[in-house]
Write a protein that holds these residues in place. Sequence first.
Motif, PDB file in Angstrom:
ATOM      1  N   HIS A 165       0.821  -1.220   0.000  1.00 44.17           N
ATOM      2  CA  HIS A 165       0.000   0.000   0.000  1.00 44.17           C
ATOM      3  C   HIS A 165       0.845   1.256   0.000  1.00 44.17           C
ATOM      4  O   HIS A 165       0.412   2.303   0.468  1.00 44.17           O
ATOM      5  N   ASP A 175      -7.134   2.494  -4.807  1.00 50.27           N
ATOM      6  CA  ASP A 175      -7.120   1.148  -4.236  1.00 50.27           C
ATOM      7  C   ASP A 175      -8.246   1.039  -3.226  1.00 50.27           C
ATOM      8  O   ASP A 175      -8.661   2.041  -2.631  1.00 50.27           O
ATOM      9  N   LYS A 176      -8.736  -0.172  -2.995  1.00 47.52           N
ATOM     10  CA  LYS A 176      -9.839  -0.342  -2.052  1.00 47.52           C
ATOM     11  C   LYS A 176      -9.421  -0.001  -0.620  1.00 47.52           C
ATOM     12  O   LYS A 176     -10.265   0.215   0.245  1.00 47.52           O
ATOM     13  N   CYS A 182      -1.595   2.464  -5.269  1.00 46.16           N
ATOM     14  CA  CYS A 182      -0.803   1.522  -4.468  1.00 46.16           C
ATOM     15  C   CYS A 182      -0.236   0.439  -5.381  1.00 46.16           C
ATOM     16  O   CYS A 182      -0.836   0.070  -6.390  1.00 46.16           O
ATOM     17  N   GLU A 184      -0.470  -2.560  -4.776  1.00 44.47           N
ATOM     18  CA  GLU A 184      -1.505  -3.605  -4.855  1.00 44.47           C
ATOM     19  C   GLU A 184      -2.524  -3.332  -5.953  1.00 44.47           C
ATOM     20  O   GLU A 184      -3.031  -4.263  -6.587  1.00 44.47           O
ATOM     21  N   ALA A 185      -2.832  -2.037  -6.199  1.00 48.01           N
ATOM     22  CA  ALA A 185      -3.804  -1.688  -7.233  1.00 48.01           C
ATOM     23  C   ALA A 185      -3.218  -1.845  -8.635  1.00 48.01           C
ATOM     24  O   ALA A 185      -3.942  -1.811  -9.619  1.00 48.01           O
ATOM     25  N   ALA A 191      -5.343  -7.243  -9.901  1.00 44.55           N
ATOM     26  CA  ALA A 191      -5.083  -6.004 -10.651  1.00 44.55           C
ATOM     27  C   ALA A 191      -4.537  -6.326 -12.039  1.00 44.55           C
ATOM     28  O   ALA A 191      -4.976  -5.746 -13.038  1.00 44.55           O
TER      29      ALA A 191
END
Length: 323
Positions: A165, A175-176, A182, A184-185, A191
């Motif tokens: 993140h 991002d969630k 991020c 992760e996104a 992704a």
Amino acid sequence: MGALMSTTYIALDLGGTRVRAARCRDDGTIEARAETFTHGEDGLDAVLGRIANVTRQVWPGTPPAAVGVGAPGPLDPYTGEIFNAPNIPAFVGLNLRNRLRDIFQIPVYVGNDANVAALAEWRYGAARGHSDVVYLTISTGIGGGVITDNKLLLGKSGLAAELGHVTVNYQGRPDKCGNIGCLEALASGPAIRQIAIERLEAGEASLLRERVAGDLSQVSVELLHAAARQGDALANSVIYDAAVAIGFGVVSFLHAFDPSIVVIGGGVSNLGSLLFEPVRAIALKHIMDPRYQVPIVEAELKENVGLLGALALALDPPAQREA
Ligand SMILES: [Zn+2]
């Protein structure tokens, strides 16, 4: 060593889908293992009952020294409180350490799954012998763990090292988690898949379209990997973009933590050279001092990493606070 001296530990790997338990020795030998489905939707008592039952199946004749637990999501490794638990809603706000200690009557330690995976690779895997380690796990999400001077970095609340993140593109995808752009996104399994689907929907040519017979919902990282290996331009481009994002993340981690090794695990690391070559190239090109150049390697422990991480936590727990 006396026969009554306990050298066995219980390792518990709590996943959103499965609960795994193992009886282990401190050298990393797994003597017995058992597993069951989590079914987090069944509620707290049902899940705790399954954990107790699967643990009983591997419990030794003489009491083990401690129980180590790796659990998903943010939690407090000093008190054992679960802050958030993807797929196990009943665990939110629970003091898992105290509940399990009541059940097992021996010391219990709870750690974030990515953090304990870092401990596992440090004690038993690719980072053996290194005192300063950055670990990334790239799968459904991107988790991290940092070991500095042979000690896991936890932070004041136990929430440190959320390496997935960090923002690598502040103009990028939301991002969630609430942050923008991020890692992760941009580079988690979902992704990568989503970005590929969007590019296919936009009309780019690719072998993938026929591989999934036009049903883009069937696109997966595995299919992308296979298509990339066959020279598919779109698949190679999507994977390369994700690898570049990881590469810039790694540059920042090198600058922030000055590790002697970077270990990358999780399902997405199965992309092998398609991931690691760009990551190494970006790192080499963008570090600000050659002293930051260190090995960037694939994790070694694969499917046992969760259990060995829980064991490593039990062997080397942070100082506990009562809650
Ligand atoms: Zn995020």
